[in-house]
Motif scaffolding. Structure first.
Motif, PDB file in Angstrom:
ATOM      1  N   VAL A 174       0.840  -1.198   0.000  1.00 20.14           N
ATOM      2  CA  VAL A 174       0.000   0.000   0.000  1.00 20.14           C
ATOM      3  C   VAL A 174       0.879   1.254   0.000  1.00 20.14           C
ATOM      4  O   VAL A 174       1.798   1.389   0.810  1.00 20.14           O
ATOM      5  CB  VAL A 174      -0.938   0.015   1.218  1.00 20.14           C
ATOM      6  CG1 VAL A 174      -1.746   1.316   1.264  1.00 20.14           C
ATOM      7  CG2 VAL A 174      -1.883  -1.177   1.168  1.00 20.14           C
ATOM      8  N   GLY A 175       0.598   2.147  -0.954  1.00 19.08           N
ATOM      9  CA  GLY A 175       1.345   3.391  -1.047  1.00 19.08           C
ATOM     10  C   GLY A 175       2.602   3.299  -1.877  1.00 19.08           C
ATOM     11  O   GLY A 175       3.253   4.326  -2.120  1.00 19.08           O
ATOM     12  N   ARG A 176       2.948   2.103  -2.335  1.00 16.98           N
ATOM     13  CA  ARG A 176       4.154   1.939  -3.146  1.00 16.98           C
ATOM     14  C   ARG A 176       3.818   1.996  -4.634  1.00 16.98           C
ATOM     15  O   ARG A 176       2.819   1.415  -5.069  1.00 16.98           O
ATOM     16  CB  ARG A 176       4.841   0.613  -2.847  1.00 16.98           C
ATOM     17  CG  ARG A 176       5.437   0.522  -1.447  1.00 16.98           C
ATOM     18  CD  ARG A 176       6.133  -0.807  -1.266  1.00 16.98           C
ATOM     19  NE  ARG A 176       6.806  -0.908   0.029  1.00 16.98           N
ATOM     20  CZ  ARG A 176       7.470  -1.967   0.448  1.00 16.98           C
ATOM     21  NH1 ARG A 176       7.551  -3.048  -0.327  1.00 16.98           N
ATOM     22  NH2 ARG A 176       8.052  -1.966   1.626  1.00 16.98           N
ATOM     23  N   ALA A 177       4.663   2.661  -5.396  1.00 11.96           N
ATOM     24  CA  ALA A 177       4.493   2.688  -6.848  1.00 11.96           C
ATOM     25  C   ALA A 177       4.841   1.324  -7.424  1.00 11.96           C
ATOM     26  O   ALA A 177       5.460   0.485  -6.757  1.00 11.96           O
ATOM     27  CB  ALA A 177       5.385   3.761  -7.457  1.00 11.96           C
ATOM     28  N   ALA A 178       4.446   1.105  -8.673  1.00 14.99           N
ATOM     29  CA  ALA A 178       4.668  -0.201  -9.304  1.00 14.99           C
ATOM     30  C   ALA A 178       6.139  -0.591  -9.303  1.00 14.99           C
ATOM     31  O   ALA A 178       6.481  -1.764  -9.114  1.00 14.99           O
ATOM     32  CB  ALA A 178       4.121  -0.186 -10.728  1.00 14.99           C
ATOM     33  N   ALA A 179       7.020   0.379  -9.493  1.00 13.96           N
ATOM     34  CA  ALA A 179       8.447   0.073  -9.548  1.00 13.96           C
ATOM     35  C   ALA A 179       9.022  -0.292  -8.181  1.00 13.96           C
ATOM     36  O   ALA A 179      10.142  -0.823  -8.107  1.00 13.96           O
ATOM     37  CB  ALA A 179       9.207   1.261 -10.117  1.00 13.96           C
ATOM     38  N   GLN A 180       8.270  -0.045  -7.127  1.00 20.37           N
ATOM     39  CA  GLN A 180       8.756  -0.298  -5.763  1.00 20.37           C
ATOM     40  C   GLN A 180       8.177  -1.574  -5.154  1.00 20.37           C
ATOM     41  O   GLN A 180       8.415  -1.856  -3.988  1.00 20.37           O
ATOM     42  CB  GLN A 180       8.399   0.891  -4.859  1.00 20.37           C
ATOM     43  CG  GLN A 180       9.036   2.205  -5.315  1.00 20.37           C
ATOM     44  CD  GLN A 180       8.530   3.380  -4.513  1.00 20.37           C
ATOM     45  OE1 GLN A 180       7.343   3.483  -4.188  1.00 20.37           O
ATOM     46  NE2 GLN A 180       9.434   4.288  -4.174  1.00 20.37           N
ATOM     47  N   ARG A 181       7.430  -2.323  -5.928  1.00 23.19           N
ATOM     48  CA  ARG A 181       6.812  -3.544  -5.413  1.00 23.19           C
ATOM     49  C   ARG A 181       6.783  -4.593  -6.515  1.00 23.19           C
ATOM     50  O   ARG A 181       7.151  -4.324  -7.662  1.00 23.19           O
ATOM     51  CB  ARG A 181       5.399  -3.259  -4.910  1.00 23.19           C
ATOM     52  CG  ARG A 181       4.476  -2.659  -5.969  1.00 23.19           C
ATOM     53  CD  ARG A 181       3.105  -2.308  -5.418  1.00 23.19           C
ATOM     54  NE  ARG A 181       2.281  -1.630  -6.405  1.00 23.19           N
ATOM     55  CZ  ARG A 181       1.559  -2.238  -7.333  1.00 23.19           C
ATOM     56  NH1 ARG A 181       1.552  -3.568  -7.392  1.00 23.19           N
ATOM     57  NH2 ARG A 181       0.829  -1.544  -8.193  1.00 23.19           N
ATOM     58  N   ILE A 182       6.356  -5.787  -6.164  1.00 20.00           N
ATOM     59  CA  ILE A 182       6.211  -6.868  -7.140  1.00 20.00           C
ATOM     60  C   ILE A 182       4.734  -6.988  -7.506  1.00 20.00           C
ATOM     61  O   ILE A 182       3.920  -7.391  -6.673  1.00 20.00           O
ATOM     62  CB  ILE A 182       6.721  -8.201  -6.573  1.00 20.00           C
ATOM     63  CG1 ILE A 182       8.200  -8.091  -6.191  1.00 20.00           C
ATOM     64  CG2 ILE A 182       6.522  -9.323  -7.596  1.00 20.00           C
ATOM     65  CD1 ILE A 182       8.741  -9.323  -5.509  1.00 20.00           C
ATOM     66  N   PRO A 183       4.341  -6.612  -8.715  1.00 19.10           N
ATOM     67  CA  PRO A 183       2.929  -6.716  -9.096  1.00 19.10           C
ATOM     68  C   PRO A 183       2.494  -8.171  -9.214  1.00 19.10           C
ATOM     69  O   PRO A 183       3.317  -9.078  -9.394  1.00 19.10           O
ATOM     70  CB  PRO A 183       2.863  -5.999 -10.446  1.00 19.10           C
ATOM     71  CG  PRO A 183       4.247  -6.071 -10.986  1.00 19.10           C
ATOM     72  CD  PRO A 183       5.170  -6.054  -9.802  1.00 19.10           C
ATOM     73  N   LEU A 184       1.204  -8.385  -9.131  1.00 20.43           N
ATOM     74  CA  LEU A 184       0.659  -9.743  -9.111  1.00 20.43           C
ATOM     75  C   LEU A 184       1.082 -10.552 -10.329  1.00 20.43           C
ATOM     76  O   LEU A 184       1.394 -11.744 -10.214  1.00 20.43           O
ATOM     77  CB  LEU A 184      -0.871  -9.683  -9.017  1.00 20.43           C
ATOM     78  CG  LEU A 184      -1.597 -11.023  -8.958  1.00 20.43           C
ATOM     79  CD1 LEU A 184      -1.197 -11.808  -7.714  1.00 20.43           C
ATOM     80  CD2 LEU A 184      -3.108 -10.811  -9.004  1.00 20.43           C
ATOM     81  N   GLU A 185       1.113  -9.946 -11.510  1.00 18.79           N
ATOM     82  CA  GLU A 185       1.424 -10.699 -12.724  1.00 18.79           C
ATOM     83  C   GLU A 185       2.837 -11.276 -12.698  1.00 18.79           C
ATOM     84  O   GLU A 185       3.106 -12.290 -13.346  1.00 18.79           O
ATOM     85  CB  GLU A 185       1.258  -9.810 -13.956  1.00 18.79           C
ATOM     86  CG  GLU A 185       1.377 -10.578 -15.268  1.00 18.79           C
ATOM     87  CD  GLU A 185       1.084  -9.703 -16.475  1.00 18.79           C
ATOM     88  OE1 GLU A 185       0.039  -9.914 -17.112  1.00 18.79           O
ATOM     89  OE2 GLU A 185       1.907  -8.812 -16.761  1.00 18.79           O
ATOM     90  N   ASP A 186       3.731 -10.650 -11.928  1.00 15.15           N
ATOM     91  CA  ASP A 186       5.096 -11.163 -11.840  1.00 15.15           C
ATOM     92  C   ASP A 186       5.192 -12.402 -10.969  1.00 15.15           C
ATOM     93  O   ASP A 186       6.270 -13.011 -10.876  1.00 15.15           O
ATOM     94  CB  ASP A 186       6.032 -10.083 -11.279  1.00 15.15           C
ATOM     95  CG  ASP A 186       6.323  -8.996 -12.297  1.00 15.15           C
ATOM     96  OD1 ASP A 186       5.809  -9.087 -13.428  1.00 15.15           O
ATOM     97  OD2 ASP A 186       7.058  -8.043 -11.957  1.00 15.15           O
TER      98      ASP A 186
END
Length: 348
Positions: A174-186
């Motif tokens: 929560v609050g993290r941009a896409a580049a700062q987390r692992i999105p579900l598709e990965d």
């Protein structure tokens, strides 16, 4: 007497482009596939597909005019580019709509995201006929859903409805941009599963299962891995494949359950390459839906599990031809008169 016009369907994927030409009654005249060759860039990929389409038209419908072109593509297509499509370099800046209008002058052009095109054909002539609302879940190289309501596929304000591959996976996201987390598709997709599978298998198998193939190849390799996981779990051998499969299905279930609670669908249809491993995926999803959703929906394999985006592209083209009034409505494939999608029979 001049021969009646035809329509063209194009399905642009990350590794291959599928093409088909159909008569205005939905009868398929011919089809072809070609490598997308993403490494050459977007312009080269599109030029190759256009050339392949012209060759197919010359072969199966020589001298016949082209009434419409329906296009299904990874990402969100528009006149000036394709958003959310990182698999083909430059696809985001390619003026897809304008390029196709220039390539096929006089033909109506209709564009759609591949998963939404697949959902449309499932809603019109496949597993989601008469289901309102409904969810189409695509388990292929990537991950996405489409929501069907009042007989139509919901696009959303920006065309990005159903892009659950960007979902947050936990509270820490929560609050993290896409580049700062692992999105579900990965983590939950055919490509992600095969990359993890390569890490738990022997060196030889890991080199063969590397996650770089297209939807068909990854689906076939995933089926082998699911079978290996089942065998390992039953004979007490290496438990790692079974654990990986369990974790994959569990995280997919987590997100599908939450979506089903929000939408309250009549039915969920699942398509894409991973449905070659339908039994273990179905069983895990079924248990999760029954346990948590107040009114558990039906869960079925898609009627056209592997070809729905291309069939959806053809359906878009047929609808465009009808809307343009170039053809009589009685000669077109419509939801009321079509028991199946163009050129294919229903599949169980």
């Amino acid at each position: 007497m001049d021969a009646p016009p035809v329509v063209l369907g194009l399905d642009f994927g990350g590794t291959k482009t599928a093409l088909a030409v159909a008569q205005t009654d939905g009868t398929r005249l011919g089809s072809a596939t070609r490598d997308t060759r993403a490494g050459l860039g977007a312009a080269a990929s599109l030029a190759g597909a256009i050339q392949a389409a012209r060759e197919l038209l010359d072969t199966v419908a020589p001298g016949r005019s082209l009434a419409a072109v329906g296009v299904a593509t990874i990402g969100i297509p528009g006149e000036d580019g394709v958003a959310l499509a990182p698999n083909i370099p430059g696809w985001d800046a390619l003026a897809l709509g304008r390029e196709l209008r220039e390539a096929f002058p006089g033909a109506q052009i209709r564009l759609a995201t591949d998963v939404k095109a697949a959902a449309r054909v499932e809603a019109e002539s496949g597993a989601l006929v008469g289901c309102d609302p409904a969810i189409y879940l695509n388990l292929g190289t990537g991950l996405a859903v489409a929501i069907v309501a009042n007989g139509a596929v919901i696009d959303g304000r920006n065309g990005a409805s159903g892009e659950i591959g960007y979902n947050l996976r936990g509270l820490d996201d929560v609050g993290r941009a896409a580049a700062q987390r692992i999105p579900l598709e990965d983590v939950v997709s055919g490509k992600a599963l095969m990359l993890e599978a390569a890490a738990v298998l022997s060196a030889g198998d890991g080199q063969r299962i590397d996650g770089r193939g297209g939807d068909d190849e990854i689906g076939a390799l995933a089926a082998e891995f699911f079978a290996r996981a089942e065998a390992a779990g039953s004979d007490g051998a290496d438990p790692k494949p079974a654990r990986l499969v369990d974790r994959f299905v569990a995280e997919l279930s987590f997100h599908l359950v939450n979506l089903a609670i929000a939408v309250d669908p009549v039915r969920i249809a699942v398509g894409g390459g991973l449905v070659r491993s339908w039994a273990p995926i179905r069983d895990g999803l079924r248990r999760a839906l029954d346990a948590a959703v107040p009114y558990p929906p039906e869960l079925v394999r898609a009627a056209y599990p592997y070809d729905a985006p291309l069939l959806g592209a053809l359906t878009l083209a047929l609808a465009a031809a009808r809307d343009d009034e170039k053809l009589s409505d009685s000669s077109l494939l419509t939801p009321k008169t079509a028991p199946a999608a163009p050129g294919l029979s229903r599949r169980d």
